[in-house]
Design a protein around this motif. Structure first.
Motif, PDB file in Angstrom:
ATOM      1  N   LYS A 170       0.649  -0.561   0.066  1.00 21.34           N
ATOM      2  CA  LYS A 170      -0.264   0.452   0.118  1.00 21.34           C
ATOM      3  C   LYS A 170       1.057   1.337   0.027  1.00 21.34           C
ATOM      4  CE  LYS A 170      -3.576  -2.706  -0.182  1.00 21.34           C
ATOM      5  NZ  LYS A 170      -4.272  -2.852  -1.153  1.00 21.34           N
ATOM      6  N   ASN A 171       0.170   2.273  -0.542  1.00 24.08           N
ATOM      7  CA  ASN A 171       0.857   3.863  -0.335  1.00 24.08           C
ATOM      8  C   ASN A 171       1.006   4.302   0.506  1.00 24.08           C
ATOM      9  OD1 ASN A 171       2.808   5.728  -1.643  1.00 24.08           O
ATOM     10  ND2 ASN A 171       1.212   6.096  -3.101  1.00 24.08           N
ATOM     11  N   VAL A 172       2.021   4.336   1.595  1.00 25.45           N
ATOM     12  CA  VAL A 172       2.422   4.765   3.023  1.00 25.45           C
ATOM     13  C   VAL A 172       3.308   6.105   3.011  1.00 25.45           C
ATOM     14  CG1 VAL A 172       2.759   4.539   5.138  1.00 25.45           C
ATOM     15  CG2 VAL A 172       1.830   2.279   3.419  1.00 25.45           C
ATOM     16  N   LYS A 173       3.058   7.363   3.226  1.00 18.53           N
ATOM     17  CA  LYS A 173       4.010   8.479   2.843  1.00 18.53           C
ATOM     18  C   LYS A 173       4.629   8.854   4.396  1.00 18.53           C
ATOM     19  CE  LYS A 173       4.673   7.328  -1.253  1.00 18.53           C
ATOM     20  NZ  LYS A 173       6.118   7.467  -1.706  1.00 18.53           N
ATOM     21  N   PHE A 174       5.024   9.472   4.247  1.00 15.51           N
ATOM     22  CA  PHE A 174       5.596  10.508   6.129  1.00 15.51           C
ATOM     23  C   PHE A 174       5.496  12.008   5.353  1.00 15.51           C
ATOM     24  CE2 PHE A 174       8.198  13.245   8.404  1.00 15.51           C
ATOM     25  CZ  PHE A 174       7.637  12.579   9.584  1.00 15.51           C
ATOM     26  N   CYS A 175       4.600  12.743   6.166  1.00 13.01           N
ATOM     27  CA  CYS A 175       4.348  14.099   5.203  1.00 13.01           C
ATOM     28  C   CYS A 175       5.124  15.006   7.063  1.00 13.01           C
ATOM     29  CB  CYS A 175       3.374  14.119   5.509  1.00 13.01           C
ATOM     30  SG  CYS A 175       2.729  15.919   4.689  1.00 13.01           S
ATOM     31  N   ARG A 176       5.502  15.773   6.395  1.00 14.08           N
ATOM     32  CA  ARG A 176       6.461  16.736   7.102  1.00 14.08           C
ATOM     33  C   ARG A 176       5.269  17.808   8.178  1.00 14.08           C
ATOM     34  NH1 ARG A 176       9.784  14.742   3.691  1.00 14.08           N
ATOM     35  NH2 ARG A 176      11.073  13.692   4.107  1.00 14.08           N
TER      36      ARG A 176
END
Length: 233
Positions: A207-213
């Protein structure tokens, strides 16, 4: 009738959401902290959002606190839970929002940051799970929950464990696209750090897992925090 059914239509899961964001709070015998959490929810709950409160059959002043916030609480359940993971799962199953946001009753969340995270998800419909940053306080010391730019976080579970020290994470920073639950499932109720397990399972299932600052939260680990209890297991 058959021709009508075969016409191209947007019959997709996300089109059946009736709310924008489902804010889920779990609690048990923490009336004063719940009061603070609901004060925050009153500030950032939008007209198309919902607040779901899962109480583990509290015996303190929780019920009186809840009576003061009936204007913002959409769904309220009070019954015994085996642990916090079961309580979260009840909230997930009851949610009607396109997105799910957990609100821990002893943490601080920032309205502007929540809206920024929502905007990121709206502008990037391919993202299944957004992990945002924040600040963690433990035994009087604070640290930033922040992944440096240029990292490969989210590409694989192996990469996470090989670079674990570079990937500080907190379940406080999650914004979940509700449709993700249909493939990744709910929180595991038989082990600690189920939020981390949920993140890793999502990565493992491609799955598309992203970290966002985005500085979304202030997470203070109290003596009775779930985080501290998990660390002791």
């Amino acid at each position: 009738q058959l021709n009508y059914l075969m016409e191209p239509r947007e019959n997709i899961f996300d089109n059946n959401n009736t709310k924008r964001i489902s804010y889920i709070i779990i609690t048990k015998n923490r009336a004063s902290r719940l009061n603070e959490a609901l004060i925050s929810c009153r500030q950032f709950k939008g007209i198309d959002d919902e607040v779901i409160l899962i109480d583990g059959a509290s015996t303190d002043n929780t019920e009186n606190v809840i009576k003061e916030f009936t204007d913002i609480i959409d769904i309220y359940i009070s019954e015994p839970d085996i642990n916090d993971r079961e309580a979260w799962n009840k909230g997930f199953l009851l949610s009607r929002g396109e997105y799910i946001k957990q609100i821990m009753d002893d943490d601080t969340f920032y309205n502007e940051a929540l809206e920024k995270a929502y905007k990121v998800m709206q502008e990037n419909p391919d993202i299944d799970l957004l992990v945002c940053g924040g600040v963690r306080e433990f035994d009087g010391k604070t640290e930033n929950v922040y992944i440096q730019p240029g990292s490969k976080f989210g590409i694989s579970v192996d990469d996470y464990f090989q670079n674990r020290e570079k990937y500080p994470l907190s379940g406080c920073g999650l914004l979940i696209r509700r449709s993700l639950l249909s493939t990744v499932g709910l929180f595991e109720t038989d082990r600690p750090f189920s939020d981390l397990g949920f993140i890793l399972r999502s990565i493992y299932m491609k799955k598309n897992v992203k970290f966002c600052r985005i500085n979304m939260f202030y997470h203070k680990i109290h003596d009775d925090s779930v985080t501290r209890n998990d660390l002791n297991k």
